[in-house]
Design an enzyme around this catalytic site. Sequence first.
Site, PDB file in Angstrom:
ATOM      1  CG  ASN A   1     -33.234 -28.135  -5.683  1.00 15.02           C
ATOM      2  OD1 ASN A   1     -32.060 -27.878  -5.974  1.00 15.02           O
ATOM      3  ND2 ASN A   1     -33.598 -29.261  -5.108  1.00 15.02           N
ATOM      4  CG  HIS A  21     -39.365 -37.339   3.842  1.00 14.44           C
ATOM      5  ND1 HIS A  21     -39.542 -36.398   4.834  1.00 14.44           N
ATOM      6  CD2 HIS A  21     -40.019 -36.878   2.766  1.00 14.44           C
ATOM      7  CE1 HIS A  21     -40.266 -35.405   4.346  1.00 14.44           C
ATOM      8  NE2 HIS A  21     -40.575 -35.659   3.114  1.00 14.44           N
ATOM      9  NE  ARG A  47     -41.457 -38.755   0.527  1.00 13.62           N
ATOM     10  CZ  ARG A  47     -40.730 -37.959  -0.262  1.00 13.62           C
ATOM     11  NH1 ARG A  47     -41.294 -36.917  -0.881  1.00 13.62           N
ATOM     12  NH2 ARG A  47     -39.431 -38.193  -0.417  1.00 13.62           N
ATOM     13  CE1 TYR A  57     -40.159 -38.279  -3.981  1.00 14.15           C
ATOM     14  CE2 TYR A  57     -38.300 -37.063  -4.870  1.00 14.15           C
ATOM     15  CZ  TYR A  57     -39.260 -37.241  -3.893  1.00 14.15           C
ATOM     16  OH  TYR A  57     -39.312 -36.370  -2.851  1.00 14.15           O
ATOM     17  CG  ASP A 110     -43.838 -37.133  -4.014  1.00 20.47           C
ATOM     18  OD1 ASP A 110     -43.082 -36.235  -3.607  1.00 20.47           O
ATOM     19  OD2 ASP A 110     -44.527 -37.033  -5.047  1.00 20.47           O
ATOM     20  CG  HIS A 113     -41.308 -36.625  -7.638  1.00 21.60           C
ATOM     21  ND1 HIS A 113     -40.503 -36.064  -8.585  1.00 21.60           N
ATOM     22  CD2 HIS A 113     -41.109 -35.924  -6.519  1.00 21.60           C
ATOM     23  CE1 HIS A 113     -39.810 -35.068  -8.062  1.00 21.60           C
ATOM     24  NE2 HIS A 113     -40.160 -34.960  -6.791  1.00 21.60           N
ATOM     25  CD  GLU A 171     -45.921 -34.934  -2.496  1.00 21.51           C
ATOM     26  OE1 GLU A 171     -45.807 -35.534  -1.424  1.00 21.51           O
ATOM     27  OE2 GLU A 171     -45.073 -34.152  -2.930  1.00 21.51           O
ATOM     28  CD  GLU A 183     -43.121 -31.223  -4.524  1.00 25.17           C
ATOM     29  OE1 GLU A 183     -43.538 -31.871  -3.552  1.00 25.17           O
ATOM     30  OE2 GLU A 183     -42.029 -31.440  -5.053  1.00 25.17           O
ATOM     31  NE  ARG A 241     -46.665 -32.009  -1.388  1.00 30.08           N
ATOM     32  CZ  ARG A 241     -45.668 -31.901  -0.514  1.00 30.08           C
ATOM     33  NH1 ARG A 241     -45.929 -31.616   0.756  1.00 30.08           N
ATOM     34  NH2 ARG A 241     -44.425 -32.042  -0.887  1.00 30.08           N
ATOM     35  CG  HIS A 267     -42.421 -28.765  -1.203  1.00 21.73           C
ATOM     36  ND1 HIS A 267     -41.707 -28.042  -2.113  1.00 21.73           N
ATOM     37  CD2 HIS A 267     -41.786 -29.944  -1.086  1.00 21.73           C
ATOM     38  CE1 HIS A 267     -40.682 -28.760  -2.542  1.00 21.73           C
ATOM     39  NE2 HIS A 267     -40.713 -29.921  -1.943  1.00 21.73           N
ATOM     40  CG  ASP A 271     -35.609 -28.422  -2.505  1.00 22.35           C
ATOM     41  OD1 ASP A 271     -35.703 -29.612  -2.157  1.00 22.35           O
ATOM     42  OD2 ASP A 271     -36.482 -27.814  -3.137  1.00 22.35           O
ATOM     43  CD  GLU A 322     -41.987 -32.697   1.908  1.00 25.38           C
ATOM     44  OE1 GLU A 322     -42.683 -31.998   1.162  1.00 25.38           O
ATOM     45  OE2 GLU A 322     -41.141 -33.502   1.484  1.00 25.38           O
ATOM     46  CD1 TRP A 375     -35.850 -37.524 -11.546  1.00 23.58           C
ATOM     47  CD2 TRP A 375     -36.455 -35.711 -10.361  1.00 23.58           C
ATOM     48  NE1 TRP A 375     -35.347 -37.658 -10.300  1.00 23.58           N
ATOM     49  CE2 TRP A 375     -35.683 -36.587  -9.543  1.00 23.58           C
ATOM     50  CE3 TRP A 375     -36.946 -34.531  -9.818  1.00 23.58           C
ATOM     51  CZ2 TRP A 375     -35.386 -36.275  -8.202  1.00 23.58           C
ATOM     52  CZ3 TRP A 375     -36.687 -34.230  -8.486  1.00 23.58           C
ATOM     53  CH2 TRP A 375     -35.891 -35.096  -7.721  1.00 23.58           C
TER      54      TRP A 375
END
Length: 402
Positions: A37, A122, A147, A159, A210, A212, A236, A262, A283, A312, A316, A339, A402
Site C-alpha cells: 500500500n 471492523h 475490531r 485510525y 488496533d 496502530h 494490536e 503486519e 500478524r 493481517h 490493501d 483479519e 500514523w
Amino acid sequence: MQIKHAYTVVTSPGRNFVTLKIVTDEGVYGIGDATLNGRELAVNAYLEEHVIPCLIGRDPRNIEDIWQYLYRGAYWRRGPVTMTAIAAVDMALWDIKGKLAGMPVHQLLGGRSRDGVMVYGHANGRDHGEAIEAVGRYIEMGYKAIRVQSGVPGLDKAYGVGKGDLYYEPADKGLPDEEVWDTPLYLRHTPELFRKVRDAYGYDHHLLHDGHHRMTPIEAARLGRDLEPFRLFWLEDATPAENQEAFRLIRSHTTTPLAVGEIFSSLWDCKDLIQNQLIDYIRATIVHAGGITHLRRIADFAALHQVRTGCHGATDLSPVSMAAAVNFGLWVPNFGIQEYMRHTEATDEVFPHNYRFVNGFMEMDEVPGLGVDLDETKAARYPYQRAYLPVARLRDGTVWNW
Ligand code: CS2
Ligand code: MG
C-alpha cells in the site's frame, strides 16, 4: 516443465493492486499478490526489472529453490519491497503446484486442521455511539470477533474510522494527507469505548483493538492495563516494533494479549518477540513476509513458543492474498484468527475467488491451487492512480507514527 513467461497486472478497482502471473510451458499458470500500500509501483518495478528475467526457464515446481535464489541471490536481503516481490512469486508457484496436483494449497501444506477460519470484522464510528451501533451490525452479520475503533473527541481523524461502514481504505489519491494525533486524549477515551461495548453486548464476542503504532511503551502499558476489565482478544500494534525489546515493558504491566507484525517482512523482525513470548499473536502475512514458504517458517517458530497466528487482512491485501491466507489458516496448527476487511464488489469481480464468509468463519471448497483468479479484461478497466497512506503529526508538528 519450465516457466515460459511472467508479467504483472496493475489495477485499481477502488484501490491499487499489483498481481504477478506466472505461466508455464504447459499452459498452467499461477497468480500472486504483490500489493504494498502506497508503494505499489516499487514492487512492480522490482518484479519486472529484477525478478522476472531470472524466472524464465526455471522449473516452477522447485518453489524452495526459487525462494532461496530470490532471497539469498539478491544480496540485499529483507525489507517490504523485496519480500513482497518474493511473496508474489511464491504464491504463484504454490498456485501452480496445487493445480498440477489437482489439490488446494491447504492439502499440499498438510490438510485441514479446521473446517473454517475464524475472521474478525471492523466496527467503527466517528464517535462511541456510531462505533457501538456498528458492533451490533457485525454481531447480526454473524461475526464472533470484532475490531472496534472510534473517533477521539477533540481530534479530526483517528485510525480505523472508515468513510463508509463496510469498506475501510486508508490510502488516498494524491499526496499524503496529514493528520493530527494526540495520545493522551486517545488514552482517556478508549477504555470508556470498550466499557460501553461490553455493557451493550456482554462478553460473548471477541473484541479487538488496533493501537496502530501510536503509543510509547509506557502509554501502551497504561492502555493495556485499563482495558483488562473488558477482556480484549488482543491490543494490536501497541508501539512501533523495530525495538522488539519495547514489548518487554508492556508485557510486564498488563495481561491484555498483544498482537504485532503486519508490517514485518521476515522472521528476523519478530524472532525476539516470539522466543521471549512478548506477544501472543504474530500478524505477519503471506503477501508482505515472503509468501507461504516463509510464513510457514514464522508460524512453526511461533508454535514452539505458544504464539498463534493473527494474519493481517486489510483491503490493501488483494483477494489473492485472502485466498492464500484462508488456505494457510485452514492448515496452520497454531491458528489464532484471520483479519477480514471486505473488498468492494468491483474488486471481487476482478478477482473471482472460492472463499466465502459463513457465520463468522471463512470457508472454501477443495479447489486446486489457491482458489482465486484474475480477470484481466475487468482489471484493465481500472487504471492505476498513485495513492499514499496518511502521515501523522503531534499537535506541536512532530512527525509521528500514523
Ligand atoms: C490496519 C491496516 O488492518 C489493520 O490492522 O493496520 O488497515 C493498515 O492500516 C493498512 O493495511 C495499511 O495499508
Ligand atoms: Mg493493524
